[in-house]
Scaffold this active site. Structure first.
Site, PDB file in Angstrom:
ATOM      1  N   ASP A 268       0.920  -0.934  -0.083  1.00  0.00           N
ATOM      2  CA  ASP A 268      -0.204   0.180   0.081  1.00  0.00           C
ATOM      3  C   ASP A 268       0.570   1.540  -0.285  1.00  0.00           C
ATOM      4  O   ASP A 268       2.179   1.856   0.912  1.00  0.00           O
ATOM      5  CB  ASP A 268      -0.803   0.212   1.654  1.00  0.00           C
ATOM      6  CG  ASP A 268      -2.199  -1.023   1.323  1.00  0.00           C
ATOM      7  OD1 ASP A 268      -2.011  -1.543   0.599  1.00  0.00           O
ATOM      8  OD2 ASP A 268      -2.495  -1.468   2.415  1.00  0.00           O
TER       9      ASP A 268
ATOM     10  N   LYS B 265      -7.493  10.911  10.090  1.00  0.00           N
ATOM     11  CA  LYS B 265      -7.228  10.487   9.365  1.00  0.00           C
ATOM     12  C   LYS B 265      -7.488  10.934   7.471  1.00  0.00           C
ATOM     13  O   LYS B 265      -7.273  10.409   6.522  1.00  0.00           O
ATOM     14  CB  LYS B 265      -6.625   8.863   9.388  1.00  0.00           C
ATOM     15  CG  LYS B 265      -6.832   7.798   7.788  1.00  0.00           C
ATOM     16  CD  LYS B 265      -5.760   6.369   8.312  1.00  0.00           C
ATOM     17  CE  LYS B 265      -6.069   5.612   7.002  1.00  0.00           C
ATOM     18  NZ  LYS B 265      -6.237   4.270   7.235  1.00  0.00           N
TER      19      LYS B 265
ATOM     20  N   ASP C 263      -4.390   2.916  -5.422  1.00  0.00           N
ATOM     21  CA  ASP C 263      -2.606   2.529  -4.678  1.00  0.00           C
ATOM     22  C   ASP C 263      -2.219   1.289  -3.693  1.00  0.00           C
ATOM     23  O   ASP C 263      -1.398   1.381  -3.070  1.00  0.00           O
ATOM     24  CB  ASP C 263      -2.616   3.821  -4.028  1.00  0.00           C
ATOM     25  CG  ASP C 263      -3.475   4.154  -2.540  1.00  0.00           C
ATOM     26  OD1 ASP C 263      -4.535   3.212  -2.542  1.00  0.00           O
ATOM     27  OD2 ASP C 263      -3.183   4.468  -1.841  1.00  0.00           O
TER      28      ASP C 263
END
Length: 1502
Positions: free
Chosen positions: A880, A949, A1179
């Protein structure tokens, strides 16, 4: 059309009896239409002739080594302004698109009215010739030919040949292989084999082959069989045309050989297995299915909702042991197409049965009871439409042809189920007393417009699917199969072969014309069906009569009424209260369509933008919401071979084989059947208690508000829990059906190029449970490095991804016992039976529990095997990125600090950007807490990484402050104390979230300054593009405005002359001069408004060659009268202005998304070439554990290659090329020094304008028009932006005073500065250049203005004195002349002798005869003195305008404002709007980070 050919067709019976030898003779060949004679065509490319394919391929700058599309050296796809699009102009004039009008033509053909269809098409060519050339391709004409030859009882063969002859001769449309297929198939079916046989050699000489003809979707298998029989008959008779017949038989034989074992008789398919390995449904040994383990035999306790039941019926196909591979996939796709139909048949089958099965609940019997009445109503309307078509009934003419097309029973069930589904999703029962509901206008019911749109769309989709299913044959299937073989063999990943095959596919021209419904048709059909349902649907209701007895009667299930929402009147369709109660207890979410499921065989390769994925249907490779602009660019890019790399990447992703993890599935099934909440599986029963009214409910407004907020949250949670369980049930059912099958996920892209799997319900992009259930079908030995990465992966899933690799390995070693216990018994019995003090399974505490369980199972099995390194692993291991958007920003800006924070630069341990932002935010909050800020005090001890986050991650993707507030509010709501209670009161949640969002944004600004600069450049560039317009459009608007003014003036003159002559002006004359006053006044107004609005959207090309078009435009609403009400609906076909704010704010995130999508596709192709099994979730990149090191190298190398290209420089160059002819409105500030002298300036300007030439006057008018249009563009943008500050469009403060106050202030300052002012010699002054000395130039302007003002005062005073002096002399002269006249008159009255005696010398020389000459001499002398004063005191001076741009010269603007406010300058700034060539700022300066350092970063992906 040749008369001999017509004679040939009329006498086809005699021709059939003619000698066989004469059928193919040259004489008969000459009888064919001229349009089929041989002509020079481009040679078809084939895989066997790659050299020719490469030679004839279009010249596209395509680097085969790194697959990057070079935009700089290629032609940029040009912008097409809506105002210059012929189809758009046509739509504005007629209210319908050409395709919508052509769909009416097609419906006429489907209903057998060929003559009407011909009239429609011929009339459209006559009225809109230019637009039709752009839209009507050969497929439209093929529909006409097909309709003629399908006519029964007698095909229209002669008109078909006549139309065929006119296609190219009259309409300029060349026939293709489909054209010949339609003609040959039609003549064979009509029994005219001789004509069909004559057409075949002409088709060959025209450049088309028998193979291409057989690949036509217009030919069915029956048609091909008849052609085959005809060829066999000719061969047996031995006539001249044996050669052509032999070619036909040879091609048919080849196709049948390739289809051996493949059935296209999908209703009765029971053939032997395919011999091709890649088409089989692999089990554990790649050739047969494995048996199901005993622990998987347990029945799944599914939710009793209609959608789940129907899904299970669809998935039964996978248990058909008589089918394999390709046959099974085709059967599944057809069952998926017919999923809705089977639901409807299930209702019909059980309708009227008093003993309905228990799984039907209460809602399904109700729906079944409505069906007969609704079917009858639809059939009656269809009959009326039939009669209306014969009697030319205009009331039904617009929708009648479409309404008659579909089966009445199918329309009925679609209407019922769609209405139920939509009503259940939009109606919120029991909330009418909720003040929050009233505040948000959430009242029970569905908007009529929305319901009518969705119902009609469902009907339309079903019609299109039926049409697509009819048009296929075994040869099309065989061709698709051959392409699939190339893909699975890897040959299609050779770029030369792919381009050749793609060009061959384009030249086959197998695209079909599909109908498009206009908005009026959609709304009328949808409203008509809803009104019928309202009439047919009834529900039982009980009430008490006057005697007290309970009476049961039937009442309408739906009602239509109007309601007021936000001051506007809306039509609503409201379900009965009993239905709303059923919606709460029996979820309608299960009514979702099962159209897209995983595939059993590799997906069809993407050879073009609309050909790939599933086997039996064509869909675009891009997900678009009816965005015709994006489709236009996509189609052109595909036709020019610009999408080769992108489509190759989609194929690489789609070729990955998947399977179900049996161990994890057993645990999932056990958790599901238990009814308990486990990981992401919600409980079967919602146990949270309903909030109770507080004691002070009636007395406290705050308590009442809080109670309703909590009640609303509880209801939403209750509904969401049931919805989530149904969704989870859907995923588990699919997983169970594919337990023993290999799966493939075909992929497509969004408009930015990001890849997504097409199956929406179950795929690797799904939630944690979906990912845990999936493994790679192909297994590979772990190896020592694979064990290393498997342990890293397991630690990451447990939330340890920010530790160093050594610490993660240690974490796994320390938890070996927990890992083994999780693998051996994931869910022990004691976990469900309520035993006290039961230890919770260790894997459930992981951050991703189901994936962690899969890793535990894999790691345990490997460690217990004799040789762990040789253990064959199927698990996908993830790598990741660290906030991938910031990684791309840091790479583009070469920002070393930012690169370190997101792990682009080497480091000893992984950097956590979220923790870094949290640390800065905590520091800011602590500082506020020390100052007593209430929000800071409440949040100080509760901030965590999880709270910040999502906002940090989405900030780089353009999340707004309001969006960030909602994200943080959701996270704060999850914060609970040790008792499980919410920490933050719901009433203060929003204020806390807004406060924290601002702190997070401030923290990001501190940490990533370089990224912020790039983001600002992208935002500013998009802002200018969204405001711009082509120079041609600007010129057209000026011309339109001038002509409109001229025509208005001419009409006024005509009307004035008519009044003078007492005559009436004819209406034709009025409309000729003023067409905007006629029947099309509204459309003329729309066109005029369209010309004044910004229409340019942001368009750019990704490194993979995809042209991205941002779809953000304003909505255009259209009024459609229906039988229910007038419906205002968003008209997607209407060209509308861009949403300037959305265009600018969305461009930075969309641009970054296009970069990470490019990186992913490049990595996918390289991994495929390296032999890796690869998949990705944006991603996050997946492969086998043993291949992680190789994949990491590829990821890094492709990232470096991508960012070694000048991405930002290329983007700027592309913008400058694409928008080279665009003008953008610029608001400059003009420095006006002489604030007190403006009136005289205006007067003198007016006097000068009287001496201007006619051309100069016209030029001034055009400048005024341009300025007004520029101001209009600014007003449009500002109205969308709605800035909360008092800043101008460049982000600078506006002058805070009004014009009048500014003038007064400037005059006051000028008076105060009078002592410091000095006169300047205007005759010898040298103008200061503003670029060299801006302040000096402004000061000089003030002095010039002061000098002019003093000169004006002196000039005025002396001129007044001169005028006064000469005025007195003129009066004296007139007086003297008058006296002389009197004296002369008296003298005339006396006798002559007396006159001679009394004659005296006159007092003055002025006489009545010379007085005027004398006055003229005086005035001339006066003018001479005034002219001398003009020379002595100049009052005009041409100074260059000083314009200060707040966009390009921010500092200068601020300095001038400060000088004016401080009294250093005497003038003021006046806003002027002008059009300038669009310009883009210089790119931000790059940092010193070396992009090659990424290759050495151990935590770039980890």
């Amino acid at each position: 059309m040749s008369q001999l050919m017509l004679g040939l067709v009329r006498s086809h019976g005699r021709l059939l009896r003619a000698p066989a030898a004469s059928i193919g003779s040259q004489h008969h060949q000459r009888l064919l239409p001229r349009s089929v004679y041989p002509r020079q065509l481009t040679q078809r490319a084939s895989v066997q002739n790659l050299q020719l394919a490469e030679k004839s391929s279009p010249s596209v700058d395509y680097d085969r080594q790194n697959y990057l599309f070079s935009v700089a050296n290629s032609n940029v796809l040009p912008m097409q302004d809506f105002r210059e699009d012929t189809e758009t102009i046509h739509y504005l004039q007629t209210g319908k698109t050409l395709l919508e009008q052509l769909s009416v033509m097609q419906m006429c053909l489907e209903n057998g009215n060929v003559e009407q269809a011909q009239r429609i098409l011929v009339g459209m060519y006559r009225l809109y010739p230019q637009a039709m050339r752009d839209v009507a391709d050969v497929n439209v004409h093929n529909e006409i030919l097909g309709g003629m030859l399908r006519t029964r009882p007698q095909p229209l063969t002669t008109p078909a040949l006549q139309w065929f002859d006119m296609m190219e001769a009259q309409y300029g449309v060349k026939p293709n292989a489909n054209t010949f297929a339609i003609l040959i198939g039609g003549f064979v079916n009509a029994g005219m084999n001789s004509v069909a046989l004559v057409l075949m050699p002409e088709m060959l000489r025209s450049g088309f082959t028998i193979h291409e003809m057989l690949l036509s979707r217009y030919l069915t298998d029956e048609d091909i069989q008849r052609i085959k029989v005809m060829a066999q008959t000719i061969m047996s008779e031995g006539v001249e045309d044996c050669e052509t017949a032999s070619m036909v038989l040879e091609e048919v034989k080849k196709a049948e050989a390739s289809l051996q074992g493949i059935s296209t008789d999908f209703a009765n398919s029971n053939k032997e297995q395919s011999e091709h390995e890649h088409l089989k449904s692999p089990g554990s040994d790649e050739s047969k299915r494995t048996s199901v383990e005993p622990h998987l035999q347990e029945e799944l306790k599914s939710t009793n909702v209609t959608g789940i039941i129907q899904l299970k019926e669809t998935l039964k196909t996978l248990r058909n042991n008589d089918l394999e591979g390709y046959n099974l996939q085709v059967r599944l796709e057809n069952n998926t197409y017919d999923g809705a139909l089977k639901r409807y048949q299930e209702i019909n089958k059980k309708r009227g049965d008093p003993l309905l099965s228990a799984d039907m609940g209460r809602l399904k019997p109700l729906a079944a009871s409505w069906l007969p009445r609704l079917e009858a109503l639809i059939e009656e309307e269809q009959q009326r439409c039939q009669v209306g078509a014969q009697n030319y009934d205009r009331s039904r003419g617009q929708y009648g042809d479409f309404f008659r097309k579909l089966d009445a029973s199918k329309m009925a069930v679609i209407t019922i189920l769609e209405t139920l589904r939509i009503s259940a999703l939009t109606s919120k029962p029991g909330k009418s007393e909720d003040p929050l509901a009233l505040q948000n206008d959430s009242v029970p019911g569905t908007l009529t417009a929305k319901l009518a749109t969705l119902v009609s769309q469902a009907i339309h989709n079903e019609m299109r699917l039926e049409q697509m299913k009819k048009r296929t044959n075994r040869h099309v299937v065989g061709y698709n199969l051959s392409v699939a073989r190339l893909a699975t063999s890897g040959k299609l990943f050779n770029m030369a072969i792919r381009r050749a095959k793609a060009r061959e596919h384009r030249e086959l021209g197998d695209t079909m014309f599909l109908d498009a419904w206009d908005i009026s048709t959609k709304m009328r059909i949808g409203s008509l069906l809803i009104s019928m349902l309202i009439e047919a649907a009834r529900v039982p209701e009980t009430s008490m009569d006057s005697t007290g007895q309970v009476v049961r009667h039937m009442v309408p299930a739906f009602t239509h009424a109007c309601t007021m929402r936000k001051g506007k009147r809306y039509g609503m369709v409201t379900p009965h209260k009993s239905l709303m109660e059923l919606f709460r207890s029996e979820s309608i979410v299960g009514f979702m369509h099962a159209r897209h499921l995983p595939m059993l065989v590799p997906p069809r390769p993407w050879l073009a933008y609309n050909s790939g994925g599933y086997l039996t249907r064509d869909e675009p490779c891009m997900r678009m919401q009816e965005n015709h602009e994006q489709l236009r660019y996509l189609k052109r890019a595909s036709n020019e071979d610009r999408l080769t790399t992108l489509l190759t990447g989609l194929d690489a992703l789609g070729m990955t084989r998947w399977a179900i993890n049996h161990t994890v599935f057993a645990a999932v099934k056990r958790a599901w059947n238990s009814g308990h909440a486990v990981a992401e599986i919600p409980a079967s029963v919602y146990n949270a208690p309903e909030p109770q009214k507080p004691e002070d409910f009636e007395t406290s407004k705050q308590a009442k508000f809080k109670y309703y907020a909590e009640l609303r949250e509880w209801r939403n949670a209750h509904a969401n829990q049931h919805s989530q369980r149904c969704d989870c049930n859907y995923k588990i059912e699919i997983a169970q059906a594919f337990l023993n099958h290999t799966m493939f996920f075909p992929h497509n892209i969004d408009f930015r190029g990001r890849a997504y799997p097409i199956p929406p319900h179950f795929n690797h992009l799904g939630n944690d449970m979906c990912r845990g259930l999936l493994v790679f079908h192909e297994g590979r030995p772990l190896t020592e490095r694979g064990i290393y990465w498997l342990k890293i992966h397991l630690a990451n899933l447990c939330g340890k991804d920010k530790l160093s690799h050594e610490e993660r390995l240690r974490f796994v070693d320390e938890n070996w016992d927990n890992i083994a216990a999780s693998a051996d018994n994931p869910l022990p019995d004691t976990f469900f039976d309520g035993t006290a003090n039961v230890v919770r399974p260790w894997w459930l505490d992981a951050e991703n529990p189901w994936q962690a369980l899969a890793a535990c199972v894999e790691y345990t099995a490997a460690m217990r095997s004799p040789d762990p390194a040789a253990y064959v692993s199927h698990l996908h291991i993830h790598q990741d990125g660290t906030c991938n958007g910031l990684q791309h920003y840091a790479a583009m800006g070469r920002d070393r600090v930012g690169a370190y924070e997101v792990n682009l630069a080497p480091s000893d341990c992984p950097q956590d950007v979220y923790s870094g932002v949290l640390a800065v935010a905590k520091r800011l909050v602590d500082a506020d807490a020390e100052n007593g800020v209430k929000e800071a005090l409440l949040l100080q001890s509760h901030l965590s990484r999880k709270i910040v986050k999502q906002t940090v991650m989405t900030n780089v993707y353009g999340v707004t402050l309001i969006g960030a507030k909602e994200q943080i509010a959701a996270r704060l709501r999850e914060v609970k104390d040790e008792n499980g209670d919410h920490v933050f009161d719901i009433l203060v949640l929003q204020s806390l979230a807004m406060y924290l969002a601002k702190k997070i944004f401030a923290s990001l600004g501190e940490m990533f300054m370089q990224a912020q600069e790039i983001q600002n450049w992208l935002n500013q560039s998009a802002r200018r593009i969204a405001r711009s317009m082509p120079a041609s459009a600007l010129a057209a608007w000026k011309k339109m405005t001038l002509e409109s003014t001229k025509s208005r003036k001419q009409l006024s003159e005509v009307q004035r002359d008519a009044r003078d002559s007492e005559k009436d002006v004819k209406s034709d004359t009025v409309l000729e001069l003023r067409p905007d006053l006629g029947p099309g006044a509204l459309r003329y107004k729309r066109l005029e408004e369209l010309a004044t609005k910004p229409m340019s959207t942001v368009v750019w090309t990704t490194p993979l060659g995809l042209t991205v078009v941002q779809p953000y435009r304003k909505a255009a609403f259209r009024n459609v009268p229906t039988n229910l009400q007038h419906i205002y609906i968003n008209d997607v076909n209407m060209p509308t202005p861009v949403n300037s704010q959305k265009q600018s704010t969305a461009f930075p995130p969309n641009f970054v998304h296009s970069l990470d999508a490019s990186h992913m596709v490049l990595s996918a192709i390289e991994c495929k070439a390296a032999g890796l099994v690869f998949s990705s979730v944006h991603d996050s990149y997946w492969t086998h554990a043993c291949d992680i090191d190789r994949m990491n190298g590829i990821l890094r190398s492709q990232f470096v290659k991508l960012h070694q290209t000048p991405i930002m420089e290329t983007l700027k160059q592309e913008f400058e090329q694409r928008y080279a002819n665009h003008k953008m409105p610029v608001a400059n500030w003009e420095y006006n020094a002489d604030t007190s002298f403006s009136k005289g300036g205006v007067l003198s300007q007016r006097k000068r304008s009287a001496r201007k030439s006619k051309a100069q006057v016209e030029l001034d008018k055009e400048k005024l028009i341009e300025e007004d249009l520029a101001r209009c563009h600014f007003e449009v943008h500002d109205s969308l932006e709605k800035a909360n500050t008092t800043q101008d469009d460049a982000g600078l403060e506006k002058p805070s005073t009004a014009d009048s106050d500014a003038k007064a202030a400037a005059a006051s300052i000028a008076a105060k500065l009078a002592d410091s002012m000095e006169l300047v010699d205007l005759s010898s002054i040298e103008i200061i250049d503003t670029k060299k000395d801006l302040f000096g130039a402004l000061r000089q302007t003030d002095l010039i203005a002061y000098t002019l003002k003093v000169n004006q005062a002196k000039f005025t005073a002396e001129v007044a004195a001169v005028k006064k002096n000469y005025a007195s002399q003129v009066r004296a002269a007139r007086k003297a002349a008058k006296e002389a006249a009197k004296a002369a008159a008296k003298a005339a009255e006396k006798p002559k002798k007396t006159q001679r005696r009394s004659s005296k010398k006159p007092v003055s020389d002025i006489t009545p005869e010379n007085v005027e000459k004398h006055i003229e001499r005086l005035l001339s002398a006066r003018d001479s003195e005034i002219d001398a004063l003009v020379t002595k005191y100049p009052v005009t001076f041409e100074t260059p305008k000083i314009l200060i741009s707040p966009v390009h010269n921010v500092e200068a603007y601020k300095n001038v404002e400060e000088l004016i406010s401080n009294g250093k300058l005497a003038g003021r700034l006046v806003k002027r709007f002008v059009w300038e060539d669009i310009k883009f700022d210089d790119l931000p300066t790059q940092g010193e980070f070396d992009i090659n350092e990424v290759l050495k970063s151990p935590y770039f992906f980890s």
